[in-house]
Write a protein that holds these residues in place. Structure first.
Motif, PDB file in Angstrom:
ATOM      1  N   LEU A 141       0.808  -1.213   0.000  1.00  0.00           N
ATOM      2  CA  LEU A 141       0.000   0.000   0.000  1.00  0.00           C
ATOM      3  C   LEU A 141       0.844   1.267   0.000  1.00  0.00           C
ATOM      4  CD1 LEU A 141      -2.716  -1.090   2.620  1.00  0.00           C
ATOM      5  CD2 LEU A 141      -2.822  -1.226   0.120  1.00  0.00           C
ATOM      6  N   ILE A 142       1.910   1.288   0.787  1.00  0.00           N
ATOM      7  CA  ILE A 142       2.720   2.512   0.899  1.00  0.00           C
ATOM      8  C   ILE A 142       4.154   2.299   0.433  1.00  0.00           C
ATOM      9  CG2 ILE A 142       1.305   3.307   2.817  1.00  0.00           C
ATOM     10  CD1 ILE A 142       3.577   2.572   4.717  1.00  0.00           C
ATOM     11  N   GLY A 143       4.450   1.107  -0.095  1.00  0.00           N
ATOM     12  CA  GLY A 143       5.830   0.769  -0.425  1.00  0.00           C
ATOM     13  C   GLY A 143       6.364   1.371  -1.706  1.00  0.00           C
ATOM     14  N   ARG A 144       5.495   2.005  -2.508  1.00  0.00           N
ATOM     15  CA  ARG A 144       6.013   2.632  -3.744  1.00  0.00           C
ATOM     16  C   ARG A 144       6.825   3.884  -3.426  1.00  0.00           C
ATOM     17  NH1 ARG A 144       4.098   0.209  -8.128  1.00  0.00           N
ATOM     18  NH2 ARG A 144       2.245  -1.117  -7.877  1.00  0.00           N
ATOM     19  N   ASN A 145       6.565   4.452  -2.279  1.00  0.00           N
ATOM     20  CA  ASN A 145       7.360   5.578  -1.807  1.00  0.00           C
ATOM     21  C   ASN A 145       8.562   5.053  -1.030  1.00  0.00           C
ATOM     22  OD1 ASN A 145       7.915   7.468   0.717  1.00  0.00           O
ATOM     23  ND2 ASN A 145       7.168   8.774  -0.951  1.00  0.00           N
ATOM     24  N   ALA A 146       9.745   5.651  -1.254  1.00  0.00           N
ATOM     25  CA  ALA A 146      10.961   5.141  -0.617  1.00  0.00           C
ATOM     26  C   ALA A 146      10.849   5.163   0.908  1.00  0.00           C
ATOM     27  CB  ALA A 146      12.173   5.946  -1.067  1.00  0.00           C
ATOM     28  N   LEU A 147      10.324   6.261   1.472  1.00  0.00           N
ATOM     29  CA  LEU A 147      10.196   6.341   2.919  1.00  0.00           C
ATOM     30  C   LEU A 147       9.192   5.313   3.434  1.00  0.00           C
ATOM     31  CD1 LEU A 147      10.247  10.208   3.562  1.00  0.00           C
ATOM     32  CD2 LEU A 147      12.057   8.537   4.004  1.00  0.00           C
ATOM     33  N   GLY A 148       8.104   5.122   2.687  1.00  0.00           N
ATOM     34  CA  GLY A 148       7.120   4.125   3.083  1.00  0.00           C
ATOM     35  C   GLY A 148       7.706   2.727   3.070  1.00  0.00           C
ATOM     36  N   ALA A 149       8.484   2.418   2.026  1.00  0.00           N
ATOM     37  CA  ALA A 149       9.109   1.103   1.937  1.00  0.00           C
ATOM     38  C   ALA A 149      10.087   0.889   3.088  1.00  0.00           C
ATOM     39  CB  ALA A 149       9.827   0.952   0.597  1.00  0.00           C
ATOM     40  N   LEU A 150      10.896   1.901   3.394  1.00  0.00           N
ATOM     41  CA  LEU A 150      11.867   1.774   4.486  1.00  0.00           C
ATOM     42  C   LEU A 150      11.156   1.616   5.826  1.00  0.00           C
ATOM     43  CD1 LEU A 150      14.548   4.409   3.431  1.00  0.00           C
ATOM     44  CD2 LEU A 150      14.801   1.924   3.445  1.00  0.00           C
TER      45      LEU A 150
END
Length: 448
Positions: A321-330
């Protein structure tokens, strides 16, 4: 007055001698922990992590595909699963020195043989042997040795020390194997690793001694008591609940460990970012173990583990859901990674608290068998599912569900607090004498 002085002198001398013996034993035990920490780091680095570095060149030299070569590692894990229970029984009966030393020699010879394979069947033969040898030298065997030497108070600290050091095996050996591959080619690089494995692990395992048992417990009597402990545990629903919890959470960990890089690439991240982010799991596992041990001093180990597993479910579930954004993935990797190594510590903590130490290795082997099978097969199934669905979302969602199941089962696992018993250092007048008592589950859990 002279009589008082003369009668007190022998007691003072005996006390001094006893103190010296306890100090010597304490020093030996922590040297043993240091040796096992080093041997586990090298063992996992050479016998597991290095395989991925040499995967492609091995497939190229043998004129086959990478999935075929990967199958050798799968067979290795399955062979280790088959060997887990008999290895555990041997460790309970005879200790770890001979088994781990012979296992280190065999593993070193097999790694050397890996460097010389010319056909696929030879590769599979070598790695099946590596799987059996690994069962005799890696965590399960090392934990059994530590459990036999430490009482309840020092055991958690000793296990933590070993797992923290060994947690850096991937960080050390993946780049090391890569450098060796670039400089020497894969066959000579594997030869170097075989020599390193032999030079480090064999002396460490020859250093192992077995604590002397009380002379009042003949071997036949001790074997009978171990059988009673095992039988009681196998009748105890909490034992299987613990196994189910570790199995469910382990499936998620194994899937994430193998597919995380591919999943991040599928979410649109670069190969460099994906590899770097996935590499955080090893470092985070060390941090998670430290946090788990600290929290375990204030709350039940099973409750802490249940919370950790639930948090992991949030991390892996939110990734699509939020992993496409680098911060979300981290952020998702950070949340998931903190629980990456917790299951390594929870198993000895629960088993020793509930069933004592007499049959620890056997019971641990019973739980290890399905876990290792899952480790071998779950990533393959998840990869096939992702390929069929053209998306990594279904296996990631399933991994989140597995973590939730693991959390619920862990919360339902009742842990009996281990009674404070004399540490082997201070128990009795003999050096290293252990007092071990049979502790069975309550009557409701384990009927007579």
């Amino acid at each position: 007055m002279r009589r008082l002085i003369s009668s007190a002198a022998p007691a003072s001398g005996a006390a001094t001698e006893g103190g010296s013996r306890r100090a010597a034993l304490s020093e030996y035990r922590w040297r043993l922990v240091a040796g096992l920490a080093v041997s586990q780091t090298v063992g996992y680095g050479v016998l597991f992590y290095a395989f991925s570095v040499f995967l492609v060149p091995t497939a190229h030299d043998l004129h086959t595909s990478t999935p075929v070569v990967t199958g050798a590692l799968t067979c290795s894990l399955l062979a280790g699963a088959v060997a887990a229970v008999p290895v555990g029984r041997h460790l309970d009966r005879h200790g770890g020195r001979a088994l781990m030393s012979i296992g280190s020699v065999a593993a070193s010879v097999l790694v050397l043989a890996w460097s010389q394979v010319q056909t696929v069947w030879q590769l599979y033969t070598v790695w099946i042997g590596v799987g059996v040898a690994s069962a005799a030298v890696l965590y399960e065997a090392a934990f059994a040795v530590i459990v036999s030497w430490f009482g309840a108070e020092g055991r958690a600290k000793a296990l933590l020390a070993v797992t923290i050091v060994a947690g850096f095996a991937s960080s050390i050996f993946l780049p090391t194997a890569g450098f060796l591959l670039a400089d020497l080619g894969w066959r000579d690089a594997v030869l170097v690793l075989a020599a390193v494995h032999a030079a480090v692990t064999i002396p460490c395992h020859l250093f192992i001694r077995r604590p002397s048992q009380s002379s009042t417990k003949p071997a036949r009597h001790a074997a009978g008591r171990r059988e009673e402990v095992v039988a009681a545990a196998l009748r105890d629903p909490a034992f299987w609940t613990l196994g189910g919890s570790l199995l469910a959470q382990g499936a998620a960990v194994f899937v994430m460990g193998v597919l995380l890089v591919a999943a991040l690439r599928d979410l649109g991240h670069s190969a460099t970012f994906a590899a770097t982010a996935a590499g955080l799991l090893g470092v985070l596992s060390v941090s998670g173990r430290l946090a788990f041990t600290a929290a375990g001093r204030r709350a039940s180990a099973t409750n802490v583990a249940a919370v950790v597993f639930a948090v992991q479910a949030a991390g892996v579930g939110l990734l699509p859901l939020i992993g496409r954004n680098a911060l979300g993935a981290l952020a998702c990797i950070l949340i998931f990674g903190l629980g990456f190594g917790v299951s390594t510590l929870i198993r000895p903590a629960v088993l020793t608290s509930r069933y004592g130490t007499e049959a620890f290795a056997t019971l641990s082997g019973v739980l290890t068998t399905p876990l290792t099978v899952t480790k071998a097969l779950a990533p393959l199934g998840a990869a096939a599912w992702a390929a069929a669905a053209h998306s990594y979302t279904p296996p990631l969602t399933a991994s989140a569900v597995c973590c939730l199941i693991g959390a619920a089962a862990m919360a339902a696992t009742e842990v009996q607090p281990e009674p404070v018993r004399p540490d082997p250092l201070h128990a009795g007048d003999r050096l290293g004498e252990q007092h071990v008592e049979l502790r069975t589950p309550p009557a409701s859990a384990a009927p007579p």
